[in-house]
Write an enzyme that holds these catalytic residues in place. Structure first.
Site, mmCIF file in Angstrom:
data_model
loop_
_atom_site.group_PDB
_atom_site.id
_atom_site.type_symbol
_atom_site.label_atom_id
_atom_site.label_comp_id
_atom_site.label_asym_id
_atom_site.label_seq_id
_atom_site.Cartn_x
_atom_site.Cartn_y
_atom_site.Cartn_z
ATOM 1 N N ASP A 1 0.860 -1.190 0.000
ATOM 2 C CA ASP A 1 0.000 0.000 0.000
ATOM 3 C C ASP A 1 0.897 1.241 0.000
ATOM 4 O O ASP A 1 2.120 1.125 0.007
ATOM 5 C CB ASP A 1 -0.972 -0.034 1.189
ATOM 6 N N ASP B 1 -8.275 -7.262 0.218
ATOM 7 C CA ASP B 1 -7.350 -7.522 1.319
ATOM 8 C C ASP B 1 -8.017 -7.075 2.604
ATOM 9 O O ASP B 1 -8.889 -6.202 2.582
ATOM 10 C CB ASP B 1 -6.054 -6.704 1.173
ATOM 11 N N CYS C 1 -14.116 -28.231 6.935
ATOM 12 C CA CYS C 1 -12.855 -27.608 6.509
ATOM 13 C C CYS C 1 -11.757 -28.661 6.355
ATOM 14 O O CYS C 1 -11.622 -29.560 7.181
ATOM 15 C CB CYS C 1 -12.433 -26.557 7.531
ATOM 16 N N CYS D 1 -8.476 -27.833 6.244
ATOM 17 C CA CYS D 1 -7.182 -27.204 6.559
ATOM 18 C C CYS D 1 -6.402 -28.012 7.594
ATOM 19 O O CYS D 1 -6.932 -28.888 8.264
ATOM 20 C CB CYS D 1 -7.383 -25.756 7.031
ATOM 21 N N CYS E 1 -7.985 -28.026 11.139
ATOM 22 C CA CYS E 1 -9.196 -28.833 11.309
ATOM 23 C C CYS E 1 -8.936 -30.324 11.123
ATOM 24 O O CYS E 1 -9.672 -31.152 11.648
ATOM 25 C CB CYS E 1 -10.274 -28.342 10.345
ATOM 26 N N HIS F 1 -6.422 -21.469 10.095
ATOM 27 C CA HIS F 1 -7.789 -21.827 9.676
ATOM 28 C C HIS F 1 -8.507 -20.645 9.016
ATOM 29 O O HIS F 1 -9.128 -20.804 7.965
ATOM 30 C CB HIS F 1 -8.609 -22.347 10.851
HETATM 31 ZN ZN LIG Z 1 -9.947 -25.306 9.122
#
Ligand SMILES: [Zn+2]
Length: 377
Positions: free
Chosen positions: A93, A267, A305, A307, A310, A336
């Site tokens: 930025d 963002d 999820c 990820c 998880c 996560h």
């Molecule tokens: Zn997750």
């Protein structure tokens, strides 16, 4: 040009667009979400972890790197990519937003902004030319023009004067940018919540032919329907062959609504900031993992999820870590939340490809517990 936008297809149902942004450090599939690495690091995440969740581009803050360690140090390290060991695209930025939100005793003149460092009180100065010098030293793929982001609400006359100065600053940025061959400079449309001012800002900036355009001054406390109104009359003025970036927006509903309105890049610090407070975003809505009811809940944060967090850890364990102030707990919730938003954008892109983004929005809002556009995250 350093950055090129490629349109792949438009969603027949919503008008959202699927595309690619080609940069010197690789291709970004859009619409995309950019995790924020304020101080040359996405808090608690290693570059390898960001890659494992397929973050395509990250954002870093000029203001913070200017104050500490100083852009000269980053330049001597070989640029920001080398300094932080991230070889994918980076957007920086301009420093404008932080000057207005963090620093004290700021004074705005036509020349630039005088302010005091929020770290040690040092007197400092940022101008369009200085913002270009810093970002040229950092070596980001996408740089932002130096702008003023007026607060909400703000008087019409002030917003008008401010956006006209921001347009003059954008021209000075263009003229002092030293590396247009390998760094793309995006302009920032301002104009508050006023339709005619947004149109004025977008029209003036697009006549200067920047490689990309951002919409700034939104998500500053206004109701979401106002933000969507501004997008509705601003985005159509922006050129179709350039990337469009909505700054500072990262709630799941706004990412979907922004995509529907033709935005390519987003963002926000939201996913990483709330993760550190123990709040997570899941397919069933927000979950405050610090709550006592999760003390003996041995299921994952989000059963849907995939990820790392998880797949391996329970709500009870994460809650315990957070209560005990263990850093690993923050790493798990951060991982996560970022994965959740990146996965959401993968699903948005898939829905555009299959001409069903409005259906996707409706089913997502239902499962997330959102029934109108003014609900929080
Ligand atoms: Zn997750």
């Amino acid at each position: 040009m350093a950055v090129k936008y490629e349109l792949i297809k438009e969603c027949k149902q919503s008008g959202a667009r699927l595309g690619r942004v080609h940069t010197p450090h690789g291709v970004i599939e859009t619409p995309t979400f950019m995790p924020v690495g304020t101080q040359a690091t996405v808090k608690t995440m290693s570059p390898e972890e960001l890659k494992s969740m397929d973050a395509q581009i990250i954002l870093s803050n000029t203001y913070h790197l200017f104050l500490r360690p100083g852009h000269d140090i980053v330049k001597r390290a070989g640029g920001l990519h080398k300094f932080m060991n991230w070889d994918r695209p980076i957007l920086t930025d301009s420093g404008g937003f932080q000057v207005f939100s963090l620093s004290e005793m700021r004074k705005i003149t036509e020349e630039g902004v005088h302010f005091r460092s929020h770290l040690n009180g040092d007197k400092l100065f940022l101008s369009p030319e200085k913002a270009m010098e810093i970002q040229n030293a950092l070596g980001s793929d996408i740089m932002m023009a130096f702008d003023e982001c007026p607060p909400y609400p703000a008087e019409y006359d002030y917003v008008k004067k401010s956006l006209e100065r921001t347009t003059r600053w954008a021209e000075r940025c263009l003229n002092s940018h030293a590396r247009p061959h390998d760094q793309a400079l995006f302009a920032i449309v301002q104009g508050g919540m006023h339709k005619d001012l947004r149109i004025q800002s977008a029209t003036d900036l697009t006549s200067m032919d920047f490689p990309g355009y951002a919409i700034g001054g939104l998500s500053v406390g206004e109701p979401k329907h106002l933000m969507y109104d501004v997008l509705d009359h601003t985005v159509p003025i922006l050129p179709a062959n350039k990337p469009r970036y909505l700054m500072g927006v990262g709630s799941p509903d706004a990412l979907i609504e922004g995509s529907i309105r033709g935005i390519d890049m987003f963002d926000c610090v939201l996913p990483t900031r709330i993760a550190r407070n123990g709040t997570t975003m899941t397919s069933q809505g927000r979950l405050v993992i610090r709550n006592a009811k999760f003390t003996d809940d041995f299921g994952p944060l989000d059963p849907e999820c995939s990820c790392y967090t998880c797949q391996n850890y329970s709500r009870a364990y994460i809650r315990h870590l957070l209560k005990a102030d263990e850093t690993f707990g923050i790493r798990l919730t951060t991982y996560h939340n970022l994965h959740f938003l990146l996965e959401l954008m993968r699903n948005v892109r898939q829905a555009i490809m299959e001409d069903r983004l409005l259906d996707f929005r409706d089913s997502f809002f239902t499962s997330y517990g959102l029934h109108d556009n003014d609900k929080g995250f």
